[in-house]
Motif scaffolding. Structure first.
Motif, PDB file in Angstrom:
ATOM      1  N   PHE A  14       0.841  -1.204   0.000  1.00  0.00           N
ATOM      2  CA  PHE A  14       0.000   0.000   0.000  1.00  0.00           C
ATOM      3  C   PHE A  14       0.871   1.247   0.000  1.00  0.00           C
ATOM      4  O   PHE A  14       2.078   1.203   0.296  1.00  0.00           O
ATOM      5  CB  PHE A  14      -0.984   0.014   1.177  1.00  0.00           C
ATOM      6  N   ALA A  15       0.238   2.372  -0.320  1.00  0.00           N
ATOM      7  CA  ALA A  15       0.887   3.689  -0.246  1.00  0.00           C
ATOM      8  C   ALA A  15      -0.155   4.668   0.270  1.00  0.00           C
ATOM      9  O   ALA A  15      -1.245   4.766  -0.307  1.00  0.00           O
ATOM     10  CB  ALA A  15       1.382   4.119  -1.628  1.00  0.00           C
TER      11      ALA A  15
ATOM     12  N   VAL B  28      -3.809  13.510 -10.710  1.00  0.00           N
ATOM     13  CA  VAL B  28      -2.342  13.488 -10.630  1.00  0.00           C
ATOM     14  C   VAL B  28      -1.873  12.669  -9.427  1.00  0.00           C
ATOM     15  O   VAL B  28      -1.045  11.749  -9.549  1.00  0.00           O
ATOM     16  CB  VAL B  28      -1.785  14.930 -10.537  1.00  0.00           C
ATOM     17  N   ASN B  29      -2.422  12.981  -8.238  1.00  0.00           N
ATOM     18  CA  ASN B  29      -1.925  12.357  -7.009  1.00  0.00           C
ATOM     19  C   ASN B  29      -2.297  10.882  -6.898  1.00  0.00           C
ATOM     20  O   ASN B  29      -1.496  10.070  -6.425  1.00  0.00           O
ATOM     21  CB  ASN B  29      -2.454  13.103  -5.784  1.00  0.00           C
ATOM     22  N   ILE B  30      -3.507  10.545  -7.286  1.00  0.00           N
ATOM     23  CA  ILE B  30      -3.907   9.137  -7.202  1.00  0.00           C
ATOM     24  C   ILE B  30      -3.005   8.299  -8.092  1.00  0.00           C
ATOM     25  O   ILE B  30      -2.580   7.199  -7.706  1.00  0.00           O
ATOM     26  CB  ILE B  30      -5.394   8.956  -7.599  1.00  0.00           C
ATOM     27  N   SER B  31      -2.684   8.807  -9.252  1.00  0.00           N
ATOM     28  CA  SER B  31      -1.832   8.039 -10.172  1.00  0.00           C
ATOM     29  C   SER B  31      -0.486   7.737  -9.527  1.00  0.00           C
ATOM     30  O   SER B  31       0.017   6.606  -9.612  1.00  0.00           O
ATOM     31  CB  SER B  31      -1.626   8.814 -11.475  1.00  0.00           C
ATOM     32  N   GLU B  32       0.101   8.717  -8.834  1.00  0.00           N
ATOM     33  CA  GLU B  32       1.395   8.499  -8.165  1.00  0.00           C
ATOM     34  C   GLU B  32       1.272   7.427  -7.087  1.00  0.00           C
ATOM     35  O   GLU B  32       2.125   6.542  -6.966  1.00  0.00           O
ATOM     36  CB  GLU B  32       1.893   9.827  -7.562  1.00  0.00           C
ATOM     37  N   ALA B  33       0.193   7.492  -6.300  1.00  0.00           N
ATOM     38  CA  ALA B  33       0.012   6.518  -5.211  1.00  0.00           C
ATOM     39  C   ALA B  33      -0.234   5.109  -5.754  1.00  0.00           C
ATOM     40  O   ALA B  33       0.223   4.121  -5.158  1.00  0.00           O
ATOM     41  CB  ALA B  33      -1.149   6.952  -4.313  1.00  0.00           C
ATOM     42  N   VAL B  34      -0.932   5.020  -6.855  1.00  0.00           N
ATOM     43  CA  VAL B  34      -1.186   3.707  -7.472  1.00  0.00           C
ATOM     44  C   VAL B  34       0.143   3.062  -7.884  1.00  0.00           C
ATOM     45  O   VAL B  34       0.401   1.886  -7.592  1.00  0.00           O
ATOM     46  CB  VAL B  34      -2.120   3.862  -8.702  1.00  0.00           C
ATOM     47  N   VAL B  35       0.993   3.837  -8.512  1.00  0.00           N
ATOM     48  CA  VAL B  35       2.299   3.317  -8.948  1.00  0.00           C
ATOM     49  C   VAL B  35       3.128   2.912  -7.723  1.00  0.00           C
ATOM     50  O   VAL B  35       3.773   1.844  -7.711  1.00  0.00           O
ATOM     51  CB  VAL B  35       3.039   4.374  -9.801  1.00  0.00           C
ATOM     52  N   ALA B  36       3.078   3.740  -6.652  1.00  0.00           N
ATOM     53  CA  ALA B  36       3.846   3.440  -5.436  1.00  0.00           C
ATOM     54  C   ALA B  36       3.330   2.176  -4.744  1.00  0.00           C
ATOM     55  O   ALA B  36       4.116   1.357  -4.249  1.00  0.00           O
ATOM     56  CB  ALA B  36       3.784   4.628  -4.475  1.00  0.00           C
TER      57      ALA B  36
ATOM     58  N   GLY C 177      -8.530  16.634   3.301  1.00  0.00           N
ATOM     59  CA  GLY C 177      -7.233  16.588   4.029  1.00  0.00           C
ATOM     60  C   GLY C 177      -6.215  17.547   3.441  1.00  0.00           C
ATOM     61  O   GLY C 177      -5.782  18.448   4.093  1.00  0.00           O
ATOM     62  N   LEU C 178      -5.871  17.305   2.176  1.00  0.00           N
ATOM     63  CA  LEU C 178      -6.205  16.146   1.345  1.00  0.00           C
ATOM     64  C   LEU C 178      -5.504  14.889   1.853  1.00  0.00           C
ATOM     65  O   LEU C 178      -4.362  14.962   2.328  1.00  0.00           O
ATOM     66  CB  LEU C 178      -5.777  16.380  -0.117  1.00  0.00           C
ATOM     67  N   THR C 179      -6.192  13.761   1.734  1.00  0.00           N
ATOM     68  CA  THR C 179      -5.572  12.466   1.960  1.00  0.00           C
ATOM     69  C   THR C 179      -5.772  11.639   0.698  1.00  0.00           C
ATOM     70  O   THR C 179      -6.737  11.851  -0.034  1.00  0.00           O
ATOM     71  CB  THR C 179      -6.250  11.712   3.116  1.00  0.00           C
ATOM     72  N   TRP C 180      -4.863  10.709   0.458  1.00  0.00           N
ATOM     73  CA  TRP C 180      -5.074   9.796  -0.663  1.00  0.00           C
ATOM     74  C   TRP C 180      -4.203   8.554  -0.454  1.00  0.00           C
ATOM     75  O   TRP C 180      -3.347   8.524   0.443  1.00  0.00           O
ATOM     76  CB  TRP C 180      -4.824  10.465  -2.010  1.00  0.00           C
ATOM     77  N   GLY C 181      -4.454   7.546  -1.273  1.00  0.00           N
ATOM     78  CA  GLY C 181      -3.665   6.328  -1.119  1.00  0.00           C
ATOM     79  C   GLY C 181      -4.189   5.205  -1.989  1.00  0.00           C
ATOM     80  O   GLY C 181      -5.226   5.346  -2.662  1.00  0.00           O
ATOM     81  N   ALA C 182      -3.450   4.103  -1.965  1.00  0.00           N
ATOM     82  CA  ALA C 182      -3.810   2.933  -2.773  1.00  0.00           C
ATOM     83  C   ALA C 182      -3.356   1.662  -2.062  1.00  0.00           C
ATOM     84  O   ALA C 182      -2.381   1.685  -1.299  1.00  0.00           O
ATOM     85  CB  ALA C 182      -3.161   3.026  -4.159  1.00  0.00           C
ATOM     86  N   CYS C 183      -4.069   0.564  -2.302  1.00  0.00           N
ATOM     87  CA  CYS C 183      -3.761  -0.747  -1.704  1.00  0.00           C
ATOM     88  C   CYS C 183      -3.799  -1.812  -2.780  1.00  0.00           C
ATOM     89  O   CYS C 183      -4.664  -1.770  -3.658  1.00  0.00           O
ATOM     90  CB  CYS C 183      -4.844  -1.168  -0.714  1.00  0.00           C
ATOM     91  N   VAL C 184      -2.906  -2.788  -2.678  1.00  0.00           N
ATOM     92  CA  VAL C 184      -2.914  -3.935  -3.589  1.00  0.00           C
ATOM     93  C   VAL C 184      -3.287  -5.170  -2.775  1.00  0.00           C
ATOM     94  O   VAL C 184      -2.641  -5.478  -1.769  1.00  0.00           O
ATOM     95  CB  VAL C 184      -1.541  -4.136  -4.256  1.00  0.00           C
ATOM     96  N   LEU C 185      -4.321  -5.861  -3.226  1.00  0.00           N
ATOM     97  CA  LEU C 185      -4.877  -6.992  -2.473  1.00  0.00           C
ATOM     98  C   LEU C 185      -5.090  -8.183  -3.402  1.00  0.00           C
ATOM     99  O   LEU C 185      -5.686  -8.028  -4.466  1.00  0.00           O
ATOM    100  CB  LEU C 185      -6.228  -6.579  -1.885  1.00  0.00           C
ATOM    101  N   ARG C 186      -4.592  -9.365  -3.006  1.00  0.00           N
ATOM    102  CA  ARG C 186      -5.009 -10.569  -3.736  1.00  0.00           C
ATOM    103  C   ARG C 186      -6.133 -11.199  -2.933  1.00  0.00           C
ATOM    104  O   ARG C 186      -5.973 -11.499  -1.761  1.00  0.00           O
ATOM    105  CB  ARG C 186      -3.852 -11.558  -3.940  1.00  0.00           C
ATOM    106  N   LEU C 187      -7.294 -11.347  -3.582  1.00  0.00           N
ATOM    107  CA  LEU C 187      -8.501 -11.781  -2.860  1.00  0.00           C
ATOM    108  C   LEU C 187      -8.426 -13.260  -2.510  1.00  0.00           C
ATOM    109  O   LEU C 187      -7.980 -14.052  -3.304  1.00  0.00           O
ATOM    110  CB  LEU C 187      -9.741 -11.492  -3.723  1.00  0.00           C
TER     111      LEU C 187
END
Ligand code: ACO
Length: 326
Positions: free
Chosen positions: A187-188, A227-235, A316-326
């Motif tokens: 996650f990021a 812009v920001n979501i894209s960066e967090a997704v890559v991270a 916030g701004l707050t933002w972030g992304a998570c990678v999950l294998r179900l």
């Protein structure tokens, strides 16, 4: 690669209040049209919480359904984290109300306040307990009554939001330490407090003593979101050790169909892999990702073992992304 404990999602559930408000209904309240709302946002309707109900009622029902899907009972739950920005009361936390309403034993229960990023923040926080064997059965919930924060004279915001709740059960499982493992793989999380003025509620306990109303500079938020979501997704993908091309499903926070498309386009993601519920639910803040996850599972698109990337941005701004294998 060595064995390690992964935080695995073993059940998903959701709940939407019965009352459906269409764009046509809103056109009777503010100077707007169904055409404008659909063209600018993709939203066609939203659900609204009943009077006399609180967010804990929505959260409890979503949690009950997630536990049933996981084959668990309230007696198993030792950790509850609720992502919400619209609690029943200033305190106690909605999580403790869910604990009481479900009849869970004494354990850990608290809320996470990251507005629309609440579910991504809550799931990442739960990983700190589950993957360290501090919890055997966690409930992570996103639940909101955003319609309670609306200024019903502001057409720029009141048409965008809705109410609902989604929940997941998270349990520890031994993994091999590879990207084939089930569970939260990476996650990021991000926050930038200097952007407060773009999206906030103009009241609070220690200032006005009032709940306040949501205020937003929509076009500015839109620009930052893509812009920001894209960066967090890559991270987040890098943190998990996966390529974006490995991802089976993207589950974005459901704020606006144009943001969903903008992020997908920027990252070269096939739009057919994007789960979108914004037309039916509008922006349910912290509830939107688990609601969309539940929808994708219920309609048979999302299957066990698939790789899912969730992302969000909010006040916030707050933002972030998570990678999950179900
Ligand atoms: N109906 C009709 N006209 C409207 C409406 C409406 N409901 N709302 C605004 N307009 C008008 C405006 O008054 C303006 O008119 P003007 O040109 O005469 O001044 C015109 O439409 C354009 O307004 P914009 O705000 O520039 O419209 P935009 O295309 O940016 O769309 C929107 C607005 C939908 C709010 C968009 O900016 C957006 O979705 N932003 C992001 C929202 C978001 O993602 N929030 C993050 C999460 S929320 C959270 O964390 C709680």
């Amino acid at each position: 690669m060595s064995n390690l404990i992964r935080s695995v999602v073993t059940g998903v559930g959701a709940y939407l209040p019965e009352d459906v408000v269409t764009n046509a209904d809103l056109a009777k309240v503010v100077d707007t049209t169904d055409e404008w709302i659909v063209e600018r946002t993709g939203i066609r309707q939203r659900h609204r919480i009943a009077s006399g109900h609180g967010v804990s009622d929505l959260a409890t029902e979503a949690a009950r359904r997630a536990l049933a899907a996981a084959g668990r009972t309230p007696a198993d739950v030792d950790l509850i984290i609720v992502g919400t920005t619209t609690p029943d009361l200033t305190f106690p936390a909605v999580a403790t109300m869910v604990q009481r309403k479900l009849g869970c034993p004494i354990g850990i229960a608290f809320d996470v306040q990251a507005v629309c990023s609440g579910f991504v923040y809550a799931l990442s926080t739960a990983d700190g307990f589950v993957a360290r064997n501090r919890s055997k059965c966690a409930l992570v919930i996103g639940a909101e009554a955003m319609t309670r924060l609306m200024d019903w004279t502001d057409r720029g915001t009141c048409v965008l939001f809705g109410d609902g709740a989604g929940a997941v059960v998270v349990e520890p499982r031994e993994g091999q330490g590879t990207t084939d493992d089930r569970g939260l793989l990476g996650f990021a999380l991000r926050a930038d407090g200097t952007k407060q003025d773009l999206l906030y509620v103009d009241g609070g306990v220690s200032t006005t003593g009032e709940v306040g109303k949501l205020r937003m500079q929509g076009n500015q938020v839109f620009r930052h979101a893509v812009v920001n979501i894209s960066e967090a997704v890559v991270a987040a993908a890098a943190d998990a050790g996966v390529a974006l091309s490995d991802v089976d499903w993207f589950i974005p926070h459901q704020a606006n169909q144009r943001i969903l498309q903008g992020v997908a386009h920027r990252l070269g993601i096939d739009e057919a892999k994007v789960i979108s519920t914004v037309a039916l639910h509008a922006n349910t803040s912290a509830a939107s990702i688990p609601l969309a996850l539940n929808q994708g599972i219920a309609d048979g698109r999302i299957k066990p073992g698939q790789l899912i990337l969730m992302e969000a941005m909010g006040g916030g701004l707050t933002w972030g992304a998570c990678v999950l294998r179900l």
